[in-house]
Design a protein around this motif. Sequence first.
Motif, mmCIF file in Angstrom:
data_model
loop_
_atom_site.group_PDB
_atom_site.id
_atom_site.type_symbol
_atom_site.label_atom_id
_atom_site.label_comp_id
_atom_site.label_asym_id
_atom_site.label_seq_id
_atom_site.Cartn_x
_atom_site.Cartn_y
_atom_site.Cartn_z
ATOM 1 N N PHE A 288 -2.845 3.599 -2.518
ATOM 2 C CA PHE A 288 -1.650 3.509 -1.685
ATOM 3 C C PHE A 288 -0.455 3.647 -2.613
ATOM 4 C CE2 PHE A 288 1.976 0.909 -0.486
ATOM 5 C CZ PHE A 288 2.301 1.461 0.752
ATOM 6 N N CYS A 289 0.527 4.447 -2.212
ATOM 7 C CA CYS A 289 1.735 4.661 -3.003
ATOM 8 C C CYS A 289 2.962 4.461 -2.122
ATOM 9 C CB CYS A 289 1.811 6.096 -3.526
ATOM 10 S SG CYS A 289 0.418 6.638 -4.509
ATOM 11 N N GLN A 290 3.985 3.864 -2.696
ATOM 12 C CA GLN A 290 5.290 3.811 -2.051
ATOM 13 C C GLN A 290 6.306 4.274 -3.088
ATOM 14 O OE1 GLN A 290 6.793 0.031 -0.640
ATOM 15 N NE2 GLN A 290 8.201 1.089 0.729
ATOM 16 N N ILE A 291 6.967 5.391 -2.803
ATOM 17 C CA ILE A 291 7.942 5.948 -3.728
ATOM 18 C C ILE A 291 9.219 5.118 -3.653
ATOM 19 C CG2 ILE A 291 9.253 8.005 -4.397
ATOM 20 C CD1 ILE A 291 6.207 8.377 -4.691
ATOM 21 N N LEU A 292 9.663 4.640 -4.811
ATOM 22 C CA LEU A 292 10.869 3.816 -4.898
ATOM 23 C C LEU A 292 12.088 4.638 -5.312
ATOM 24 C CD1 LEU A 292 9.356 0.736 -6.761
ATOM 25 C CD2 LEU A 292 9.750 1.000 -4.296
ATOM 26 N N ALA A 293 11.886 5.658 -6.151
ATOM 27 C CA ALA A 293 12.990 6.463 -6.657
ATOM 28 C C ALA A 293 12.454 7.814 -7.117
ATOM 29 C CB ALA A 293 13.669 5.753 -7.827
ATOM 30 N N GLY A 294 13.323 8.818 -7.125
ATOM 31 C CA GLY A 294 12.972 10.128 -7.648
ATOM 32 C C GLY A 294 12.419 11.068 -6.600
ATOM 33 N N ARG A 295 11.986 12.242 -7.098
ATOM 34 C CA ARG A 295 11.410 13.269 -6.232
ATOM 35 C C ARG A 295 10.214 13.900 -6.943
ATOM 36 N NH1 ARG A 295 13.867 17.732 -4.871
ATOM 37 N NH2 ARG A 295 14.929 17.928 -6.853
ATOM 38 N N ARG B 52 -1.381 23.860 -0.879
ATOM 39 C CA ARG B 52 -0.564 23.157 0.130
ATOM 40 C C ARG B 52 0.099 21.977 -0.548
ATOM 41 N NH1 ARG B 52 -5.601 23.310 4.044
ATOM 42 N NH2 ARG B 52 -6.297 22.295 2.155
ATOM 43 N N GLU B 53 1.334 21.667 -0.138
ATOM 44 C CA GLU B 53 2.074 20.630 -0.838
ATOM 45 C C GLU B 53 2.894 19.757 0.095
ATOM 46 O OE1 GLU B 53 4.119 23.147 -3.625
ATOM 47 O OE2 GLU B 53 5.811 23.456 -2.267
ATOM 48 N N ARG B 54 3.194 18.556 -0.418
ATOM 49 C CA ARG B 54 4.087 17.603 0.260
ATOM 50 C C ARG B 54 5.130 17.160 -0.746
ATOM 51 N NH1 ARG B 54 2.755 15.109 5.348
ATOM 52 N NH2 ARG B 54 4.796 14.169 5.017
ATOM 53 N N PHE B 55 6.378 17.209 -0.322
ATOM 54 C CA PHE B 55 7.460 16.694 -1.152
ATOM 55 C C PHE B 55 7.548 15.193 -0.929
ATOM 56 C CE2 PHE B 55 8.287 21.133 -1.153
ATOM 57 C CZ PHE B 55 8.869 21.382 -2.390
ATOM 58 N N LEU B 56 7.739 14.455 -2.003
ATOM 59 C CA LEU B 56 7.780 12.993 -1.971
ATOM 60 C C LEU B 56 9.143 12.533 -2.458
ATOM 61 C CD1 LEU B 56 4.367 12.475 -3.798
ATOM 62 C CD2 LEU B 56 4.757 12.602 -1.324
ATOM 63 N N GLN B 57 9.667 11.489 -1.789
ATOM 64 C CA GLN B 57 10.965 10.935 -2.184
ATOM 65 C C GLN B 57 11.005 9.453 -1.850
ATOM 66 O OE1 GLN B 57 13.807 13.162 0.069
ATOM 67 N NE2 GLN B 57 13.186 12.299 2.019
ATOM 68 N N ALA B 58 12.051 8.778 -2.311
ATOM 69 C CA ALA B 58 12.205 7.346 -2.072
ATOM 70 C C ALA B 58 12.028 7.032 -0.595
ATOM 71 C CB ALA B 58 13.570 6.873 -2.561
ATOM 72 N N GLY B 59 11.217 6.007 -0.326
ATOM 73 C CA GLY B 59 10.935 5.586 1.040
ATOM 74 C C GLY B 59 9.608 6.084 1.579
ATOM 75 N N ASP B 60 9.024 7.109 0.955
ATOM 76 C CA ASP B 60 7.738 7.629 1.412
ATOM 77 C C ASP B 60 6.611 6.676 1.020
ATOM 78 O OD1 ASP B 60 8.877 9.895 2.502
ATOM 79 O OD2 ASP B 60 8.392 11.182 0.777
ATOM 80 N N SER B 61 5.724 6.403 1.969
ATOM 81 C CA SER B 61 4.517 5.600 1.750
ATOM 82 C C SER B 61 3.331 6.420 2.214
ATOM 83 C CB SER B 61 4.587 4.293 2.546
ATOM 84 O OG SER B 61 5.693 3.528 2.156
ATOM 85 N N PHE B 62 2.251 6.434 1.416
ATOM 86 C CA PHE B 62 1.092 7.257 1.762
ATOM 87 C C PHE B 62 -0.134 6.771 0.995
ATOM 88 C CE2 PHE B 62 3.468 9.056 -1.693
ATOM 89 C CZ PHE B 62 2.527 9.473 -2.614
ATOM 90 N N VAL B 63 -1.289 7.260 1.412
ATOM 91 C CA VAL B 63 -2.554 6.956 0.746
ATOM 92 C C VAL B 63 -3.156 8.258 0.252
ATOM 93 C CG1 VAL B 63 -4.917 6.117 1.076
ATOM 94 C CG2 VAL B 63 -2.997 4.889 2.120
ATOM 95 N N VAL B 64 -3.597 8.252 -1.000
ATOM 96 C CA VAL B 64 -4.352 9.364 -1.568
ATOM 97 C C VAL B 64 -5.808 8.901 -1.602
ATOM 98 C CG1 VAL B 64 -4.684 10.891 -3.532
ATOM 99 C CG2 VAL B 64 -2.382 10.014 -3.021
ATOM 100 N N PRO B 65 -6.685 9.532 -0.799
ATOM 101 C CA PRO B 65 -8.083 9.111 -0.802
ATOM 102 C C PRO B 65 -8.843 9.614 -2.024
ATOM 103 C CG PRO B 65 -7.709 10.795 0.879
ATOM 104 C CD PRO B 65 -6.394 10.543 0.210
ATOM 105 N N ALA B 66 -9.859 8.869 -2.405
ATOM 106 C CA ALA B 66 -10.753 9.293 -3.483
ATOM 107 C C ALA B 66 -11.281 10.688 -3.150
ATOM 108 C CB ALA B 66 -11.901 8.305 -3.636
ATOM 109 N N GLY B 67 -11.352 11.535 -4.153
ATOM 110 C CA GLY B 67 -11.836 12.903 -3.966
ATOM 111 C C GLY B 67 -10.715 13.927 -3.930
ATOM 112 N N PHE B 68 -9.457 13.486 -3.785
ATOM 113 C CA PHE B 68 -8.340 14.427 -3.774
ATOM 114 C C PHE B 68 -8.188 15.050 -5.156
ATOM 115 C CE2 PHE B 68 -3.968 15.633 -4.598
ATOM 116 C CZ PHE B 68 -3.672 16.420 -3.490
#
Length: 118
Positions: free
Chosen positions: A67-74, A83-99
Motif C-alpha cells: 500500500f502506498c500513499q504519495i505525500l509529495a512529488g510526482r 501502460r502508465e499511471r501518473f502519481l502525485q501527492a494525495g494518491d493512495s493505491f496498492v501494488v500487488p505482488a507480481g507487478f
Amino acid sequence: MSIENLVFFKDHEPEFEEFQTAVDKCVKGQPLQRTWHHFTNVDGKFFAGLWEAEPGCWKVNYTEDEFCQILAGRSVLRDDSGRERFLQAGDSFVVPAGFEGQWEVLETTKKIYVIYQS
C-alpha cells in the motif's frame, strides 16, 4: 499489548537508510533513495515507514503486496506493456505482488509504505 505498543511515526525514532538505486535496475540515472523504517511485525512479514527517491527511473518487480500513499512529488508507475499511471501527492493505491515494470520519479517523491510479504 497496550497503548505503548502503538507506533506513531511522528513520535518514533525510525531506522534510516540511504542508498543509490542498484545499477542493474536503473533505466535513467541512478537515483538516491531513502527510507525511514518505523515498524516490522513479529514474524517479519509486515513493514511500514516512509520512502523518498530523487528523479530517475528503475525496473521494479514486486514480490510483496504494498500500500502506498504519495505525500509529495510526482512519479510515473509503468507496467511491462508500457501502460502508465501518473502519481502525485494525495494518491493512495496498492501494488500487488507480481507487478513488474518501471518506477520513474519526475520530481522527488515521498510516500508512506505498508508492505505485506507473504
